[in-house]
Design an enzyme around this catalytic site. Structure first.
Site, PDB file in Angstrom:
ATOM      1  N   ASP A 209       0.853  -1.194   0.000  1.00 38.66           N
ATOM      2  CA  ASP A 209       0.000   0.000   0.000  1.00 38.66           C
ATOM      3  C   ASP A 209       0.887   1.241   0.000  1.00 38.66           C
ATOM      4  O   ASP A 209       2.118   1.124   0.007  1.00 38.66           O
ATOM      5  CB  ASP A 209      -0.971  -0.008   1.192  1.00 38.66           C
ATOM      6  N   HIS A 282      -2.865   2.969  -4.847  1.00 38.46           N
ATOM      7  CA  HIS A 282      -2.210   2.617  -3.574  1.00 38.46           C
ATOM      8  C   HIS A 282      -0.756   2.246  -3.857  1.00 38.46           C
ATOM      9  O   HIS A 282      -0.255   1.237  -3.372  1.00 38.46           O
ATOM     10  CB  HIS A 282      -2.942   1.450  -2.879  1.00 38.46           C
ATOM     11  N   GLU A 348      -9.862   2.268  -5.303  1.00 34.96           N
ATOM     12  CA  GLU A 348      -9.501   3.647  -4.961  1.00 34.96           C
ATOM     13  C   GLU A 348      -8.293   4.174  -5.732  1.00 34.96           C
ATOM     14  O   GLU A 348      -7.418   4.808  -5.149  1.00 34.96           O
ATOM     15  CB  GLU A 348      -9.212   3.745  -3.448  1.00 34.96           C
TER      16      GLU A 348
HETATM   17  C1  TNX Z   1     -10.997   1.309   2.104  1.00 38.93           C
HETATM   18  S1  TNX Z   1     -11.735  -1.456   1.155  1.00 38.93           S
HETATM   19  C2  TNX Z   1      -9.921   0.626   1.597  1.00 38.93           C
HETATM   20  C3  TNX Z   1      -8.734   0.386   2.434  1.00 38.93           C
HETATM   21  C4  TNX Z   1      -8.840   1.097   3.762  1.00 38.93           C
HETATM   22  C5  TNX Z   1     -10.244   0.921   4.300  1.00 38.93           C
HETATM   23  C6  TNX Z   1     -10.449   1.498   5.653  1.00 38.93           C
HETATM   24  C7  TNX Z   1     -10.738  -1.023   0.139  1.00 38.93           C
HETATM   25  C8  TNX Z   1     -10.777  -1.807  -1.029  1.00 38.93           C
HETATM   26  N1  TNX Z   1      -9.942   0.021   0.372  1.00 38.93           N
HETATM   27  O1  TNX Z   1      -7.584   0.773   1.746  1.00 38.93           O
HETATM   28  O2  TNX Z   1      -7.900   0.572   4.629  1.00 38.93           O
HETATM   29  O3  TNX Z   1     -11.156   1.516   3.422  1.00 38.93           O
HETATM   30  O4  TNX Z   1     -11.692   1.134   6.173  1.00 38.93           O
END
Ligand code: TNX
Length: 555
Positions: A209, A282, A348
């Site tokens: 990450d 990420h 994301e």
């Molecule tokens: C979203 S769930 C994310 C994570 C974070 C999390 C915190 C997802 C696919 N991505 O990178 O740690 O929320 O709740």
């Protein structure tokens, strides 16, 4: 006259009541508190006595499971139970048998467990089923047998039961996040032990990450030399202002040797480790190590792994060299992890840099794509084809649906069930992981009384009510729902005790939602079994959140 009649009626009522209560006392021979609840359990009369004379019988194929049973009982017995051949006459035996014929009705993870006064028999079509039969058998014994330290030289009594059991779903997962806070090998093993006891079978490890890269890749040594270390870490919540940092370097990574060790430790407990390597977003830790993989290499020369949470805009530039980098990494990952599913993240991925870059915009036009979403879909497709050619399957967070889903992809649906529904309708496999019910990084009680968490509110009762099959899909489409997974994102979890606190007892509720028959779910009864089950957690040294009366009320 009237009085006489009244007396007769009263006497009759009393007799009837006592007969009824007698028979219900018979019917309610205390049922052992098994978690997750087995499909079928009949409690019989009498007990089997495990003593120094008890022998363990297993044929060649069930041998490994017999050894694990003997190992598990060492602390309780104070010695190793002896083995015996099937023909040998003994003072009672525990027999483990692989019976291929059971596959049709119970699958490879299902089992039967018969406890009679003179013998215990566990049968399954697969080694995993025998293992789960043994887990259930342990729960028939007093809670203290779960202790890893205590040595008692006593006989143990097992109540006679007849159990037939099998899981409802094949993917019963938990996610841990060593990228945000590194988790040493020993702590991962400890986490796997607790999972196995609860019949979970998938452990997703979020290995990369923005804040850290945690797996040795021989071809790219800087990933761990640079990408595995951040200068310091945010203290308190991301939203708190001003931000404070601890000033301590944080990091660590798993060598390939350690990964192999973890994979086999998990496999011995019938847990498959699913590696997650995030791409194309990420990606900040990667670009810190190899700036040439970023969109703006000149500007990104001095980038460092992030010291706080959130989503960085540093994203992979999907040039041929960038795609090749991902394939090279995955080649080493596949050599280490036998898991059929390889998780490539995909969530994301902020497209800001792709939008700002003339080079990436040109790439989009040249490929005949409409926009950045389609570029991400194009990239994921390259990876999908690559993994499929090696006999593996790509799994990614539901953002991989945007811009068109790659043909072989399996979707992990986290932003609600919607992504899962869309994917299942399109004939793709799905693992449900919605924030609403499976984000174990969320609060589980009143904020003022709980340790700092990311936010939200996910009490035990809500986890227990979780239903992985959405109403919106047909029975045929529901076959694509492989199961579900709960996430222990690590931004605010930095110790094994805290991780266990966030996981348990919610994971006890979650495993029941995934293992036990849908119609058998009953929260009152579950919490009453749980009051006994937590004694096992205590004995096993698992640091769980104490049950509160609110657990029952907050339904
Ligand atoms: C979203 S769930 C994310 C994570 C974070 C999390 C915190 C997802 C696919 N991505 O990178 O740690 O929320 O709740």
């Amino acid at each position: 006259m009237l009085n006489n009649r009244l007396v007769t009626v009263l006497v009759f009522c009393m007799i009837a009541m006592s007969v009824l209560s007698c028979s219900s006392a018979l019917a309610e021979r205390p049922s052992p508190s098994i978690v997750p609840l087995p499909v079928k359990m009949i409690v019989g009369k009498g007990v089997f006595r495990i003593s120094s004379k008890t022998r363990v019988i297993a044929d060649g194929k069930s041998d490994a499971e017999a050894v694990k049973l003997i190992d598990a009982l060492v602390p309780a017995m104070g010695f190793r139970l002896k083995r015996a051949g099937a023909a040998e006459k003994t003072g009672g035996a525990i027999t483990l048998t692989l019976a291929a014929g059971l596959a049709k009705t119970l699958g490879s993870e299902g089992y039967t467990l018969e406890v009679k006064a003179d013998r215990i028999e566990i049968k399954s079509a697969g080694a995993a089923g025998l293992f789960y039969g043994v887990q259930t058998l342990r729960q028939l014994l007093p809670a203290k047998v779960f202790s890893v330290k205590r040595v008692e030289k006593v006989d143990w009594l097992v109540p006679c039961v007849s159990i037939t059991d099998h899981p409802r779903f094949g993917w019963r997962g938990l996610l841990i996040d060593p990228a945000r806070h590194f988790i040493p090998v020993g702590d991962v093993k400890r986490f796997i032990d607790a999972m196995a006891m609860h019949k979970f079978n998938r452990l997703q490890m979020h290995l990369t990450d923005d804040q850290g890269w945690r797996i040795e890749i021989k071809k790219y040594p800087l990933l761990t030399k640079i990408g595995a270390w951040r200068d310091e870490t945010l203290v308190g919540h991301l939203r708190a202002k001003p931000r404070r940092y601890d000033g301590k370097r944080h990091g660590g990574f798993y060598t390939q040797k350690e990964i192999r060790e973890l994979v086999s430790y998990a496999a011995a407990r019938h847990v498959t480790i699913v590696p997650e390597i995030e791409m194309p977003g990420h990606f900040r830790a990667v670009i810190s190590a190899y700036p040439a993989l970023g969109v703006f290499p000149d500007r990104q020369k001095d980038l460092k792994p992030w010291t706080h949470w959130g989503i960085s805009s540093d994203i992979l530039a999907p040039r041929p060299a960038g795609v090749q980098f991902c394939k090279d990494v995955l080649t080493e990952v596949m050599a280490l992890f036998p898991s059929r599913y390889i998780h490539i993240g995909g969530d994301e991925a902020k497209k800001t840099q792709w939008k700002q870059s003339q080079e990436i915009q040109k790439m989009i036009r040249q490929k005949g794509l409409k926009n950045e979403e389609e570029l991400q879909a194009w990239f994921i497709k390259q990876i999908d084809v690559f993994l499929a050619a090696k006999g593996r399957r790509l799994i990614g967070w539901d953002e991989i649906l945007q811009g068109g889903l790659a043909p072989g992809a399996t979707v992990m649906s986290w932003r609600g069930q919607r992504g899962g529904i869309t994917a299942a309708r399109a004939g793709h496999d799905v693992v449900m992981a919605p924030t609403s019910h499976t984000y174990f990084d969320n609060y589980q009680g009143p904020r003022e009384k709980e340790p700092l968490a990311i936010g939200g509110n996910l009490p035990l009762a809500k986890v227990y009510q979780y239903e992985p099959i959405p109403k919106a899909i047909t029975a045929e489409q529901a076959r694509h729902v492989l199961g579900a997974q709960a996430q222990l994102w690590g931004e605010y979890i930095s110790t094994p005790q805290h991780r266990e606190y966030m996981a348990y007892p919610r994971a006890c509720a979650f495993t029941e939602a995934l293992w036990s028959p849908r119609d058998a779910r009953d929260y009152e009864r579950f919490t009453s079994r749980l009051t006994e089950h937590v004694n096992r957690l205590t004995a096993a040294g698992i640091h769980y959140r104490k049950l509160d009366r609110a657990a029952k009320q907050s339904k």
